[in-house]
Each structure stands twice: as structure tokens, then as C-alpha cells.
Design a protein around this motif. Structure first.
Motif, PDB file in Angstrom:
ATOM      1  N   TYR A   1       0.835  -1.191   0.000  1.00 52.93           N
ATOM      2  CA  TYR A   1       0.000   0.000   0.000  1.00 52.93           C
ATOM      3  C   TYR A   1       0.877   1.251   0.000  1.00 52.93           C
TER       4      TYR A   1
ATOM      5  N   LYS B   1      -8.152   5.250  -5.770  1.00 53.09           N
ATOM      6  CA  LYS B   1      -7.222   4.156  -5.495  1.00 53.09           C
ATOM      7  C   LYS B   1      -6.893   3.402  -6.778  1.00 53.09           C
TER       8      LYS B   1
ATOM      9  N   ARG C   1      -5.215   0.092  -8.265  1.00 49.86           N
ATOM     10  CA  ARG C   1      -4.909  -1.271  -7.814  1.00 49.86           C
ATOM     11  C   ARG C   1      -4.485  -2.096  -9.023  1.00 49.86           C
TER      12      ARG C   1
END
Length: 497
Positions: free
Chosen positions: A38, A122, A124
Motif C-alpha cells: 500500500y 485508489k 490497484r
């Protein structure tokens, strides 16, 4: 059951098993991603002092260049981007293959709408079967001039390099630095119709080096010991310029390009196009410190650019290095409209089409069947054919004026696609780096002059074709190159720098 029916049934059954074995293998590899890593990116303004002046620039986490993303092959990476600026922003992971993650590729208005001020997003993605040196950067306007950083992917745990392990690794980002606001510069270029003005300095890891004003101590330095081997991960994050890179009196061994291992070869210098990366091994086999240097390369005629070398230092254990005296910077040209050739306006085009940015991302429009944002009639070949190399100036007899539109080509999953890139001399001789988002490809051949399908020598046996990474220099000026890749996902984008 008749024998032929039995054989057909068996064949279908075996194909069924093979299909699910392949799909199962992919899903299993995906499921066994080592870890999820992360990262928290805060895009924010920061004050920075360089070249005798304090300026406000956009950064990630207050760093220029931005923070490094470290990961291992098959890892999943999640990057939360918070936009604390008044500008729209998006982030592109340059060179990451897109398998079911095309929504997180980053080009604003292509695969996503930009992250608006005060919002977050985000990203990913899984680095399946990928390792090497890549980088990330902003993908809207000219914000990537300062919003960029390395993406380092190590081999799987327990798997070494296919070359002699170095004692240390160093990342070197080649960049450009402007004293002026890059957003204002972009507006000026659009309003003037001319080419982009040259930067005020070239940088190694954000440092201009001793040949620039007020930069005697603003020097990137690598400390080495004689007889040791070092791995240099070199990234050209410059906005516009191609750059040479060398270490004085040293030989480098190239072991990787654009995140792909390559057969090692030795060279005394590199030439990197914007977005291109190299991994090189350097043996510290001298006794005194030497310069690392980057220098610009601009083959186009009548294009302004900063003609100056920037230096860093390779410092051996004991001696110090004497630096040259400071040099003066050049002033930017005055602002007038229509500064292109013959009072015209510069515009980029592919197959005589200049891209018009849509109001929503193209990927969103495609998957949600939104009408009116693009058309699927992007031409497979130039609609205006002429002598691209020798007879290209825009005049009455040779009209190179481009159309303006948002046109795309739809490619089916599993297609093998061959593309011929033809360089032109429309304005002047200039190279055009090509980047296919999320794909690697095979370079089948290159040549000088206009492409001729009957005489071009292409290696169509991909077993022996030269594999290339996600960024590729077109090769020779005023020539052509042919690439082939397999369509594996529902999205791709091509960008030129």
C-alpha cells in the motif's frame, strides 16, 4: 457411437480441459500474489529553490522527484492518490501490463476521469510476471514535469538476477526543470501555436549540477569503491527531451530495457527517449572521481531547447572532484501568436488526425455504451499519402493539414496486431518515441525512407524477433519501424512524446 464422433467428442473434451487449465493457471498465479503493498500519495504544492529562484511546484508527498514504489514480481500494489491541489490530476504506472486492470491505467479522459480537487482515487494492479525498472507520472496536462517517480520491481523472493549481483543499486531520474509555472507554459504554447519553450535546466534526480546558476552544491553524487559493481536504474522522465547519458571513462553493460531483460551488451553512452528506462551494470574500475553527465538531443530543426549539459559525480572513496565555474541561463523567447513554421500552429497527428480530448474517459464511454464521445473510424492508414520524408512541407501541392476528432480503433481480444510507424519530415527531422500502455511487443524491423511493403525487410518469425519494452524509440530519423503485439485486454492507449 461412431468412431469419428467419439474422436470429435474427445477432442472437444481435451480442448475444454486445456482451456480451464490455462484459465485456472492464470487465476492461481493471480491468487498467489506474494503480498499487497500500500502506498499513500498526496499530490500537493511545495516551494522549491533552484537556479537562484524559489518557485511553487506540484509534488507527491512534498518530494521532487516523487517517492519510489517498491514491489516484487507478482505483488499487488494499491496506491491511494489524494488531490490536495486546485488542478485535476491522474497517475499513470508507465509500463505496467494491464490484465483486467485497465481502469487503473491513468490517462485522463481515456481510461478515467481525472481526480478532481479535494478528491481521491485508489489505483490497484498486480505485477504478474513483471520485474525491472519502470516509473509513474501524472497523466494530464504538463503536470508530469514534476509529478513523477520510480517504480522498482524486484524478482520473486528467492530468484536472483540473470547477471552478476551488484553491491548497490542506484536510481537516476533524468528530468527537465522550468522556473516558470508549467501550467502557464502549456497555456502559452496552446495560445501561441508555436513549439514548447526549452527548459531552464536538466536534472539528475531533481538536481541541476554545478554547471547551472546557484547549483554548485545542488549535485547528485554516487559514492563508489574501486573494483565493485553497481546497478544503475536510469529513467528519462523529461517532458519533451531525449537525453544522452554517460559516465566519463567508464563502460556500462546494459542488462535491461523498459522492464525487460536483454542480452547484455557494453556501451559508453545511452540515448533515452521520454519514458524510456535502462538498467546498466557499472564497474568502478578507476581510482578518481568522474562526472556522470546528461546532455539533450533534438534532431528537429528550428525547435528551441536548452543546449547545456548537466552533471553529477561518481565519487570514489577518497579523492574529491573539482567542478567547473557556473554558467548563465538563457531567457525564454517572447510570446507571440502563431509561432509555428510559416506563421502556422504546431499540432501532433497520427494518420492525419489530431486528437480532441473528450469530456468523459473513453474507456468509460466504451463499456457503458455512451454515445457521441468518440467514433470508431480511426483510419488504418494515412488518408493523405505523399512523400513523407522528402516532400512533406505543408503547401498547396502537399497538404498535411490534419483533421481534428476523437477517433478510435476497436481491437478484439486475442488479435495479433502489426503496426507500421512511419516517421515524417512535415516540419523537420524528429524522432517519435512510441509507448503502448500495458503491452510489450516485438520489433520486427526498421528502415530508412518511406515504408514499402514489397521491399521492407521484416522478421515475421517472432521467435527470433527482437523483444522490446513498453517504450520504443522509432529508430532512425525519417524512417519506419514495424511492431507486433498480442491483444490481451480490453484497453490500450498509444502516446507519443
Amino acid at each position: 457411437m461412431p468412431r469419428n464422433q467419439l474422436e470429435n467428442s474427445c477432442c472437444r473434451f481435451l480442448l475444454f480441459l486445456l482451456f480451464f487449465s490455462i484459465i485456472g493457471g492464470v487465476l492461481e498465479a493471480w491468487h498467489k500474489a506474494s503480498v499487497t503493498r500500500y502506498y499513500d500519495f498526496k499530490v500537493q504544492t511545495a516551494s522549491i529553490t533552484k537556479l537562484c529562484k524559489t518557485s511553487t511546484i506540484l509534488t507527491v508527498n512534498g518530494m521532487y522527484p516523487g517517492p519510489t514504489i517498491y514491489a516484487w514480481e507478482d505483488d499487488t500494489v494499491v496506491v491511494k492518490v489524494s488531490n490536495l491541489t486546485p488542478y485535476n490530476i491522474s497517475i499513470h504506472l508507465h509500463g505496467v501490463r494491464r490484465r483486467l486492470t485497465c481502469w487503473f491505467d491513468g490517462p485522463a479522459y481515456i481510461t478515467q476521469c481525472p481526480i478532481q480537487a479535494g478528491q481521491n482515487f485508489k489505483y490497484r494492479f498486480t505485477l504478474l510476471n513483471q520485474r525491472g525498472t519502470l516509473f509513474w507520472h501524472a497523466y494530464i496536462s504538463w503536470l508530469r514535469a514534476t509529478v513523477h517517480g520510480p517504480l522498482i520491481i524486484y524478482p520473486k523472493q528467492g530468484v536472483g538476477y540473470p547477471f552478476q549481483p551488484p553491491v548497490e543499486e542506484h536510481v537516476i531520474i533524468l528530468g527537465e526543470y522550468w522556473l516558470r509555472d508549467v501550467q502557464g507554459l502549456e497555456r502559452h504554447v496552446k495560445e501561441s501555436g508555436g513549439g514548447p519553450p526549452g527548459s531552464d535546466a536538466y536534472t539528475l534526480n531533481g538536481l541541476p549540477g554545478p554547471l547551472h546558476n546557484c547549483s554548485r552544491d545542488d549535485v547528485y553524487t554516487i559514492n563508489v569503491s574501486k573494483g565493485k559493481n553497481y546497478l544503475l536504474r536510469i529513467i528519462n522522465a523529461a517532458l519533451n527531451m531525449e537525453h544522452f547519458f554517460m559516465v566519463a571513462n567508464h563502460t556500462m553493460t546494459v542488462v535491461e530495457t523498459d522492464g525487460e531483460y536483454t542480452k547484455p551488451f557494453k556501451t559508453t553512452f545511452l540515448m533515452l527517449t521520454p519514458g524510456q528506462t535502462y538498467n546498466v551494470l557499472l564497474k568502478a574500475d578507476l581510482s578518481i572521481g568522474k562526472y556522470m553527465a546528461m546532455a539533450p538531443y533534438m534532431p528537429a530543426k528550428n525547435v528551441p531547447f536548452l543546449m547545456k549539459t548537466s552533471c553529477g559525480i561518481l565519487r570514489y572513496a577518497s579523492p574529491t572532484v573539482k567542478v567547473d565555474k557556473l554558467a548563465q541561463n538563457c531567457d525564454a523567447p517572447d510570446s507571440d501568436r502563431c509561432q509555428g513554421p510559416d506563421g502556422g500552429i504546431f499540432a501532433a497527428s497520427v494518420n492525419n488526425v489530431t486528437f480532441r480530448r473528450p469530456m468523459v474517459s473513453l474507456l468509460n464511454a466504451y463499456y457503458n455504451n455512451l454515445q457521441g464521445y468518440y467514433s470508431t473510424d480511426f483510419p488504418d492508414k494515412p488518408e493523405k499519402m505523399y512523400d513523407f520524408v522528402n516532400g512533406a512541407p505543408n503547401n498547396i501541392s502537399v497538404d498535411t493539414q490534419s483533421a481534428i476528432g476523437t477517433q478510435v480503433s476497436i481491437l478484439e481480444h486475442g488479435w495479433a496486431v502489426q503496426v507500421i510507424f512511419q516517421d515524417t519530415g512535415t516540419v523537420g527531422t524528429e524522432k517519435h518515441p512510441i509507448h503502448l500502455h500495458g503491452f510489450s511487443f516485438y520489433l520486427l524491423g526498421t528502415g530508412l525512407g518511406n515504408y514499402n511493403s514489397t521491399t521492407a525487410l521484416l522478421n515475421l518469425n517472432e521467435v527470433h524477433a527482437l523483444p522490446s519494452g513498453s517504450a520504443h524509440n522509432m529508430g532512425t530519423v525519417n524512417g519506419f519501424s514495424s511492431e507486433e503485439w498480442e491483444r490481451q485486454n480490453a484497453e490500450f492507449a498509444t502516446s507519443t512524446s
